[in-house]
Scaffold this active site. Sequence first.
Site, mmCIF file in Angstrom:
data_model
loop_
_atom_site.group_PDB
_atom_site.id
_atom_site.type_symbol
_atom_site.label_atom_id
_atom_site.label_comp_id
_atom_site.label_asym_id
_atom_site.label_seq_id
_atom_site.Cartn_x
_atom_site.Cartn_y
_atom_site.Cartn_z
ATOM 1 N N TYR A 61 22.744 27.153 17.314
ATOM 2 C CA TYR A 61 23.538 26.023 16.804
ATOM 3 C C TYR A 61 22.610 24.885 16.449
ATOM 4 C CZ TYR A 61 28.557 26.384 16.534
ATOM 5 O OH TYR A 61 29.813 26.668 16.099
ATOM 6 N N GLU A 63 23.848 21.782 14.434
ATOM 7 C CA GLU A 63 24.560 20.784 13.618
ATOM 8 C C GLU A 63 23.659 19.580 13.424
ATOM 9 O OE1 GLU A 63 28.354 20.026 15.406
ATOM 10 O OE2 GLU A 63 29.124 21.992 14.831
ATOM 11 N N ASP A 207 26.342 22.935 -12.451
ATOM 12 C CA ASP A 207 26.448 24.105 -11.578
ATOM 13 C C ASP A 207 25.620 25.207 -12.234
ATOM 14 O OD1 ASP A 207 27.142 26.417 -10.259
ATOM 15 O OD2 ASP A 207 29.251 25.856 -10.016
ATOM 16 N N THR A 233 24.182 28.867 -6.277
ATOM 17 C CA THR A 233 24.147 29.883 -5.242
ATOM 18 C C THR A 233 22.731 30.454 -5.210
ATOM 19 O OG1 THR A 233 24.938 31.477 -6.862
ATOM 20 C CG2 THR A 233 26.575 30.553 -5.367
ATOM 21 N N LYS A 236 22.640 35.146 -7.066
ATOM 22 C CA LYS A 236 22.846 35.705 -8.408
ATOM 23 C C LYS A 236 21.464 35.970 -9.025
ATOM 24 C CE LYS A 236 27.418 33.627 -8.951
ATOM 25 N NZ LYS A 236 27.593 32.532 -7.969
ATOM 26 N N ARG A 242 23.442 35.651 0.120
ATOM 27 C CA ARG A 242 24.727 35.107 -0.351
ATOM 28 C C ARG A 242 24.936 33.733 0.269
ATOM 29 N NH1 ARG A 242 28.584 37.101 -3.126
ATOM 30 N NH2 ARG A 242 27.366 39.007 -3.202
HETATM 31 N N1 DSN Z 1 32.646 34.468 -8.528
HETATM 32 C C1 DSN Z 1 31.349 34.202 -9.094
HETATM 33 C C2 DSN Z 1 31.117 34.977 -10.344
HETATM 34 O O1 DSN Z 1 31.407 36.157 -10.345
HETATM 35 O O2 DSN Z 1 30.615 34.430 -11.310
HETATM 36 C C3 DSN Z 1 31.124 32.773 -9.316
HETATM 37 O O3 DSN Z 1 31.137 32.132 -8.085
#
Ligand code: DSN
Length: 428
Positions: A61, A63, A207, A233, A236, A242
């Site tokens: 933990y 925080e 984003d 994120t 990707k 993730r």
């Molecule tokens: N759900 C994702 C995508 O497939 O692009 C985006 O967060």
Amino acid sequence: MASESLDLYRSAGLSEVDPDIAALLGRELERQRGTVELIASENFTWPGVLEALGSMATNKYAEGYPGKRYYGGCEVVDEIEQLAIDRVKALFGAEHANVQAHAGAMTNTAVYLACLEPGDTILSLSLAHGGHLSHGLKVNISGKLFNIVSYGVSRDDHRIDFDQVRALALEHKPKLIICGGSAYPRIVEADRFREIADEVGALLLCDMAHFAGLVAAGLHPNPVPYCDFVTSTTHKTLAGPRAGFILCKAEHAQAVDRGIFPGLQGGPLLHTIAAKATCFKLAASQPFKAYQRQVRANADRLAADLLAGGLDIITGGTDTHLLCVDLRSTEWTGKDAEDRLHEVQVTVNKNAIPFDERPPTVTSGLRLGSPAVTMRGFDQEDMAEVAGIIVAALAENADLEALRARSAALCAKHPLYPGFRGYCSYEQ
Ligand code: DSN
């Protein structure tokens, strides 16, 4: 509970203590190995990242933030989180970074908490034109808390309609403008959004979740210099765990940190943050740049060969890792085409195309991406074969058995996670 059972649990691996889950993970690995993965938002992360994700850092933990925690014993995880922060700041040239977001939707929501009050206006790309649900979908918290005004792409070329963006910004005076999305195949021109944001006194969020890996490799303009906030994120194109992270100007640092904790989340996931640090280290390397160049080349080849095979591609191609197939000139809906490709071991997702008249559960499009297959070694020749399989699968009287064999041959040519002993690199 018998003490010998506790001893077993303390020392045994997953396959011993939970053969059901171990078997399912084994099946999932075989599914990933045996299919041509074209979902644009997916990737196959590095074994090193998987190892960090499976580490005992999950036990801690912490925080708060490095040096300012609400728990004792944080001296080591402080170093882990600081390393992740320093690496991602250097990777993207950012003034401040927060690496605690559990997921992409959290990054955007934390930015809203950092700079908006309920009822404030956000100007963002419509989900139907390639945006993201966390940018203002009515049923998402963003759509419930804020006044959402949507811009879109032009009917002519399906690229962002900057005249519309500017007109809507002047009319609605948004406090925040968002650029970027999840199904826009062209360069996100943050510099042009900045000009409009400045004209109306708005803050700007990009984003970059989809194209962050291309930015890291210098293959897409870096939005960081133009934006107050950049969210992403890590799983990707960046090919990490993730999760998510936020970059911002120094003046917003405290508000962003408070937006994540205590605004949105409790304890950070230190095992995931360790994995993010590894992801950022690898993303700064020359081999990663070569990987991203291949991602781009593969996306271009896929688009070109699908076009040559008679399918329509939104905007006629791609500047990134993703492309959107417009099925309106065919007999196929997005849903049926997704199912048909699944039958020949090609995994894609149905996706609304701009001005789609079918509902989101059906759609008239497919979204395809090159990051995952490129990670397992596919090159342009392989992408030509992938395009051939897709075109043949969507033709009349398709020989599905023969097409499955062609997909299987591609997968066999480029083994996924060849060094794994079981469902992961360190299974006992
Ligand atoms: N759900 C994702 C995508 O497939 O692009 C985006 O967060």
